[in-house]
Design a protein around this motif. Structure first.
Motif, PDB file in Angstrom:
ATOM      1  N   MET A   1       0.848  -1.191   0.000  1.00  9.76           N
ATOM      2  CA  MET A   1       0.000   0.000   0.000  1.00  9.76           C
ATOM      3  C   MET A   1       0.885   1.242   0.000  1.00  9.76           C
ATOM      4  N   ILE A 153     -11.125  -4.435  -1.021  1.00 10.79           N
ATOM      5  CA  ILE A 153     -11.165  -3.054  -0.514  1.00 10.79           C
ATOM      6  C   ILE A 153     -12.618  -2.675  -0.237  1.00 10.79           C
ATOM      7  N   ILE A 173      -8.733  -2.920   3.947  1.00  7.17           N
ATOM      8  CA  ILE A 173      -7.965  -3.371   2.788  1.00  7.17           C
ATOM      9  C   ILE A 173      -7.281  -4.703   3.091  1.00  7.17           C
ATOM     10  N   ASP A 175      -4.529  -6.390   1.842  1.00 11.33           N
ATOM     11  CA  ASP A 175      -3.405  -5.980   1.011  1.00 11.33           C
ATOM     12  C   ASP A 175      -2.727  -7.190   0.375  1.00 11.33           C
TER      13      ASP A 175
END
Length: 469
Positions: A1, A153, A173, A175
């Motif tokens: 991110m 997300i 999120i 990730d």
């Protein structure tokens, strides 16, 4: 991110933060820079992401320093969804069209001067056609109703209590790069408890892994709201006793409605003299109509007031008049009796308020009441800082009017409110980014968060700086 701070970093205006995760680019806010005209003109035309590179935009609220460059983003190729609350969408329908009109008119004026010098003309930042097109991309969401933006997300909006429709933004999120699930919280502008009209800000008890938070009043405390209402009563009474009028520059969204409601209550209680009150702001009038459309966000106090109020309208009563026509506005300059005139813009950077100011700033009976934060280099900041003389429409005027400042009407949390926003979080953030504040405010807030709450990993990012998390 990855997070890149493209606005409201080291300053208050131009809110814009880019989140990159799972191959998607999500923009948090897309606001106008405000302040020194030449500097703002250049900032608003530089550093804006190419619109076709952005996958989605999440808007915390409708104030123009958070929403005002959205039509520019669309003009630059953005075709994705713009997520916000329904109230924010309705306010933007009014505010972005108004902003586009101002962009067009300002460029017309500048281009007339450039043409005389043989210089090439400027293009407006965006037009009303761009603003209209951008409104087709808005998607309204209710508070606390989770929505999947993209695989992995999820977006949730929580009532921030700052203004009609304002929200804290939560991005959960998963990730792909790190294999971690993390919660990113963008505070937006954090409201104050116990302020009339809208509900109190909702605490984010669950906390966050990553926090982006505002710091507008990170080094100051507000007086309690009831004290400010009493101060308003005093200022009105003293101004009328001098035979003068009260000029109140006010943001069209939030502050105008707040002042109207406060004056309504004072008038109903017989606490202020019986005098005419005018809202002389087409945008303020239009946004007040939007407020009337969203009683679902009103707090208990205003609901109780409506039950006992003969007018059955928190934003309308016998002595209040909304002036829509230019002729009505001009007629206010010929008033021979004390009156209250509420007009935009709130920082005295344009709008009808400048005509009233030019007409009355030299009269010692007049009071100019500033009720909101003023950006550096604006006419409003110059008056607050007691500069004299000041320039209005290119002419110098001596300030003989009395200038008063009331911060208790602010819709922003003060220092203690900002700290409490983090204090209630059960999971304290591992990384915190302090934005939307002048240097002293941001630095002071960061210091308190470290010392009182033991937060680590606090950054005050510079504009354009990126962080990989």
């Amino acid at each position: 991110m990855k997070i890149t701070f493209q606005g409201a970093a080291g300053t208050v205006t131009g809110s814009q933060h880019l989140i990159e995760a799972n191959g998607k680019k999500i923009l948090l806010d897309c606001g106008l820079f405000q302040g020194k005209r030449k500097e703002s003109f250049e900032l608003n035309r530089s550093g804006l992401c190419r619109g076709d590179e952005i996958d989605a935009l999440v808007l915390s609220h409708a104030h123009i320093d958070h929403s005002g460059r959205i039509p520019c983003l669309v003009r630059n190729g953005f075709t994705g969804d713009i997520f916000c609350t329904s109230a924010t969408r309705d306010l933007c329908a009014v505010m972005l069209m108004d902003s586009a009109f101002i962009q067009e008119k300002d460029v017309e004026y500048v281009n007339r001067r450039r043409a005389k010098k043989g210089q090439r003309p400027f293009e407006p930042l965006y037009t009303r056609a761009d603003a209209s097109r951008s409104l087709e991309q808005f998607v309204g969401l209710n508070y606390r109703r989770s929505h999947e933006l993209f695989p992995g997300i999820r977006l949730t909006l929580v009532d921030a209590g700052h203004m009609l429709g304002s929200a804290h933004v939560i991005l959960d999120i998963d990730d792909r790069d790190t294999g971690k699930s993390r919660r990113l919280v963008f505070s937006g502008d954090i409201g104050r408890p116990d302020i009339p009209i809208i509900r109190d800000p909702q605490p984010l008890v669950e906390g966050a892994d990553i926090l982006i938070m505002e710091s507008t009043y990170g080094d100051r405390l507000h007086p309690p709201y009831p004290d400010s209402e009493k101060e308003l009563e005093r200022i009105v009474t003293e101004t009328v006793s001098r035979g003068g009028s009260l000029l109140i520059p006010a943001f069209a969204v939030g502050r105008t409605q707040q002042l109207v409601y406060a004056l309504h209550r004072l008038h109903s209680d017989g606490a202020i003299p019986d005098l005419p009150i005018f809202v002389d702001s087409p945008l303020g009038i239009a946004t007040t109509d939007v407020f009337r459309m969203h009683p679902e966000v009103f707090d208990a106090e205003i609901r109780e007031f409506l039950l006992s109020d003969d007018d059955n309208d928190p934003f309308g009563f016998g002595r209040l008049k909304y002036t829509r026509k230019v002729e009505e506005s001009k007629a206010l300059n010929d008033l021979k009796v004390p009156a209250i005139i509420i007009s935009s813009s709130g920082m005295l950077e344009g709008g009808r308020i400048l005509h009233h100011l030019r007409n009355r700033i030299g009269d010692p009976r007049t009071t100019i009441l500033m009720t909101s934060w003023q950006a550096p280099n604006t006419l409003g900041r110059k008056l607050v800082e007691k500069q004299n003389p000041v320039r209005i429409f290119g002419e110098e005027f001596e300030v003989r009017a009395r200038v008063e400042v009331l911060t208790g009407f602010s819709g922003h949390a003060d220092r203690d409110g900002l700290v409490d926003f983090v204090r209630v979080m059960e999971k304290k953030p591992e990384r915190t980014f302090i934005v939307h504040g002048e240097e002293d405010s941001s630095t002071n807030l960061a210091k308190i968060l470290r010392e009182e709450l033991g937060l680590k990993g606090i950054e005050i990012p510079e504009s354009g700086k990126s962080f990989t998390l």
